[in-house]
Design a protein around this motif. Structure first.
Motif, PDB file in Angstrom:
ATOM      1  N   LYS A   1      76.733  73.904  22.957  1.00 41.80           N
ATOM      2  CA  LYS A   1      76.597  75.362  22.930  1.00 41.80           C
ATOM      3  C   LYS A   1      77.235  75.939  24.197  1.00 41.80           C
ATOM      4  O   LYS A   1      77.431  75.242  25.183  1.00 41.80           O
ATOM      5  CB  LYS A   1      75.125  75.755  22.886  1.00 41.80           C
ATOM      6  CG  LYS A   1      74.414  75.264  21.628  1.00 41.80           C
ATOM      7  CD  LYS A   1      73.171  76.062  21.364  1.00 41.80           C
ATOM      8  CE  LYS A   1      72.379  75.611  20.180  1.00 41.80           C
ATOM      9  NZ  LYS A   1      72.976  75.209  19.000  1.00 41.80           N
ATOM     10  N   ASP A   2      77.512  77.240  24.171  1.00 35.57           N
ATOM     11  CA  ASP A   2      78.126  77.920  25.308  1.00 35.57           C
ATOM     12  C   ASP A   2      77.275  77.777  26.567  1.00 35.57           C
ATOM     13  O   ASP A   2      76.042  77.783  26.499  1.00 35.57           O
ATOM     14  CB  ASP A   2      78.332  79.397  25.003  1.00 35.57           C
ATOM     15  CG  ASP A   2      79.362  79.652  23.919  1.00 35.57           C
ATOM     16  OD1 ASP A   2      80.015  78.697  23.469  1.00 35.57           O
ATOM     17  OD2 ASP A   2      79.514  80.824  23.523  1.00 35.57           O
ATOM     18  N   ILE A   3      77.972  77.699  27.707  1.00 35.43           N
ATOM     19  CA  ILE A   3      77.317  77.617  29.014  1.00 35.43           C
ATOM     20  C   ILE A   3      77.765  78.844  29.816  1.00 35.43           C
ATOM     21  O   ILE A   3      78.969  79.083  29.965  1.00 35.43           O
ATOM     22  CB  ILE A   3      77.717  76.315  29.760  1.00 35.43           C
ATOM     23  CG1 ILE A   3      77.392  75.066  28.921  1.00 35.43           C
ATOM     24  CG2 ILE A   3      77.060  76.258  31.132  1.00 35.43           C
ATOM     25  CD1 ILE A   3      75.929  74.816  28.651  1.00 35.43           C
TER      26      ILE A   3
ATOM     27  N   VAL B 179      76.212  78.294  36.798  1.00 38.71           N
ATOM     28  CA  VAL B 179      75.046  77.454  36.534  1.00 38.71           C
ATOM     29  C   VAL B 179      75.395  75.968  36.676  1.00 38.71           C
ATOM     30  O   VAL B 179      76.561  75.576  36.662  1.00 38.71           O
ATOM     31  CB  VAL B 179      74.455  77.688  35.120  1.00 38.71           C
ATOM     32  CG1 VAL B 179      73.966  79.115  34.963  1.00 38.71           C
ATOM     33  CG2 VAL B 179      75.432  77.314  34.034  1.00 38.71           C
ATOM     34  N   ILE B 180      74.350  75.177  36.793  1.00 33.20           N
ATOM     35  CA  ILE B 180      74.435  73.731  36.659  1.00 33.20           C
ATOM     36  C   ILE B 180      73.749  73.411  35.341  1.00 33.20           C
ATOM     37  O   ILE B 180      72.644  73.884  35.064  1.00 33.20           O
ATOM     38  CB  ILE B 180      73.731  73.006  37.816  1.00 33.20           C
ATOM     39  CG1 ILE B 180      74.411  73.360  39.145  1.00 33.20           C
ATOM     40  CG2 ILE B 180      73.718  71.496  37.598  1.00 33.20           C
ATOM     41  CD1 ILE B 180      73.661  72.881  40.373  1.00 33.20           C
ATOM     42  N   ALA B 181      74.433  72.619  34.517  1.00 31.43           N
ATOM     43  CA  ALA B 181      73.895  72.278  33.203  1.00 31.43           C
ATOM     44  C   ALA B 181      74.104  70.785  32.971  1.00 31.43           C
ATOM     45  O   ALA B 181      75.077  70.205  33.451  1.00 31.43           O
ATOM     46  CB  ALA B 181      74.578  73.089  32.112  1.00 31.43           C
ATOM     47  N   LEU B 182      73.166  70.170  32.240  1.00 28.10           N
ATOM     48  CA  LEU B 182      73.310  68.751  31.941  1.00 28.10           C
ATOM     49  C   LEU B 182      72.438  68.357  30.781  1.00 28.10           C
ATOM     50  O   LEU B 182      71.584  69.103  30.334  1.00 28.10           O
ATOM     51  CB  LEU B 182      72.991  67.891  33.170  1.00 28.10           C
ATOM     52  CG  LEU B 182      71.621  68.066  33.829  1.00 28.10           C
ATOM     53  CD1 LEU B 182      70.586  67.166  33.199  1.00 28.10           C
ATOM     54  CD2 LEU B 182      71.760  67.746  35.295  1.00 28.10           C
ATOM     55  N   GLY B 183      72.681  67.155  30.289  1.00 28.04           N
ATOM     56  CA  GLY B 183      71.835  66.581  29.259  1.00 28.04           C
ATOM     57  C   GLY B 183      72.494  66.505  27.895  1.00 28.04           C
ATOM     58  O   GLY B 183      73.632  66.912  27.692  1.00 28.04           O
ATOM     59  N   ASN B 184      71.702  65.941  26.969  1.00 27.66           N
ATOM     60  CA  ASN B 184      72.142  65.808  25.582  1.00 27.66           C
ATOM     61  C   ASN B 184      71.008  66.300  24.687  1.00 27.66           C
ATOM     62  O   ASN B 184      70.020  65.576  24.528  1.00 27.66           O
ATOM     63  CB  ASN B 184      72.483  64.359  25.251  1.00 27.66           C
ATOM     64  CG  ASN B 184      72.937  64.173  23.829  1.00 27.66           C
ATOM     65  OD1 ASN B 184      73.079  65.124  23.082  1.00 27.66           O
ATOM     66  ND2 ASN B 184      73.153  62.932  23.451  1.00 27.66           N
TER      67      ASN B 184
ATOM     68  N   CYS C 169      73.338  69.521  26.206  1.00 28.15           N
ATOM     69  CA  CYS C 169      73.486  70.099  27.544  1.00 28.15           C
ATOM     70  C   CYS C 169      72.727  71.415  27.623  1.00 28.15           C
ATOM     71  O   CYS C 169      72.852  72.283  26.749  1.00 28.15           O
ATOM     72  CB  CYS C 169      74.965  70.322  27.819  1.00 28.15           C
ATOM     73  SG  CYS C 169      75.339  70.799  29.499  1.00 28.15           S
ATOM     74  N   LYS C 170      71.914  71.569  28.699  1.00 29.66           N
ATOM     75  CA  LYS C 170      71.134  72.776  28.925  1.00 29.66           C
ATOM     76  C   LYS C 170      71.243  73.196  30.375  1.00 29.66           C
ATOM     77  O   LYS C 170      71.357  72.351  31.274  1.00 29.66           O
ATOM     78  CB  LYS C 170      69.666  72.546  28.581  1.00 29.66           C
ATOM     79  CG  LYS C 170      69.432  72.271  27.108  1.00 29.66           C
ATOM     80  CD  LYS C 170      67.982  72.066  26.806  1.00 29.66           C
ATOM     81  CE  LYS C 170      67.832  71.770  25.318  1.00 29.66           C
ATOM     82  NZ  LYS C 170      66.515  71.398  24.949  1.00 29.66           N
TER      83      LYS C 170
ATOM     84  N   ILE D  40      78.869  70.653  35.152  1.00 28.44           N
ATOM     85  CA  ILE D  40      78.268  69.967  34.004  1.00 28.44           C
ATOM     86  C   ILE D  40      77.960  68.548  34.459  1.00 28.44           C
ATOM     87  O   ILE D  40      78.857  67.819  34.901  1.00 28.44           O
ATOM     88  CB  ILE D  40      79.225  69.933  32.786  1.00 28.44           C
ATOM     89  CG1 ILE D  40      79.673  71.335  32.374  1.00 28.44           C
ATOM     90  CG2 ILE D  40      78.591  69.157  31.640  1.00 28.44           C
ATOM     91  CD1 ILE D  40      78.614  72.195  31.738  1.00 28.44           C
ATOM     92  N   GLY D  41      76.700  68.140  34.355  1.00 33.99           N
ATOM     93  CA  GLY D  41      76.282  66.816  34.798  1.00 33.99           C
ATOM     94  C   GLY D  41      76.880  65.695  33.959  1.00 33.99           C
ATOM     95  O   GLY D  41      77.155  65.860  32.771  1.00 33.99           O
TER      96      GLY D  41
END
Length: 183
Positions: free
Chosen positions: A164-166, A170-175, A177-178, A156-157
């Motif tokens: 929401k679920d991840i 994967v690599i996920a990040l943002g606001n 988070c995606k 997670i960045g």
């Protein structure tokens, strides 16, 4: 009739000012205080406090300051590391797998409040469990919201807000988070 603690752990509205819950939070806050005011070199004392505070399956290293609501709702796997400034609002179960790294200032919130202002002003609260899989790295300043499940082998960045679920791998990040990349 369920106790306020039972209501809290089942995710329905509860009264956080209930005497039992207040006493349990104070106990955890006292342990947090002890943990946060002990010398880092006093590793054995730190481990003794952590054993009283959270459920750990193996090696745990938590930098101070660390804060949580109850502690007994936090379960961490082998090889867990939380950097400076971690806060876990564990009004519900927070389950964290093996080989999880939390960068500085990660916030994990199982606690939440109604969006309806009348209900909120009435003092209603509720909570949702959080699950973080194995081999997860959560970047600095990330906020993990109530009810979220993060899969295995995830990064997670930094600065993300996980609403929401991840999924796994994967690599996920943002606001908010995606997922940006599968690994």
């Amino acid at each position: 009739m369920k106790s306020e603690k039972e209501k809290m752990l089942t995710g329905v509205y509860y009264n956080a000012c209930d005497e039992e819950l207040v006493k349990e939070r104070e106990y955890a806050q006292d342990l947090n205080f002890d943990l946060n005011n002990i010398r880092p070199s006093e590793r054995e004392k730190r481990q003794e406090i952590l054993k009283k505070l959270i459920i750990a399956k193996g090696a745990v290293h938590i930098e101070s300051p660390f804060n949580c609501d109850y502690g007994y709702n936090i379960e961490v796997g082998e090889n867990f590391y939380a950097n400076y400034g971690c806060t876990i609002l564990d009004c519900n179960k927070v389950k964290i797998g093996d080989n999880v790294l939390l960068a500085p200032n990660v916030q994990i919130y199982a606690a939440t409040h109604p969006t309806n202002p009348i209900e909120r002003l009435a003092g209603k609260e509720y909570s949702k469990p959080i699950s973080i899989g194995n081999n997860v790295w959560v970047g600095g300043g990330t906020i993990i919201c109530p009810g979220v499940k993060i899969g295995d082998n995830v990064t997670i960045g930094a600065g993300s807000v996980v609403t929401k679920d991840i999924p796994n791998n994967v690599i996920a990040l943002g606001n908010p988070c995606k997922v940006i990349k599968s690994i």
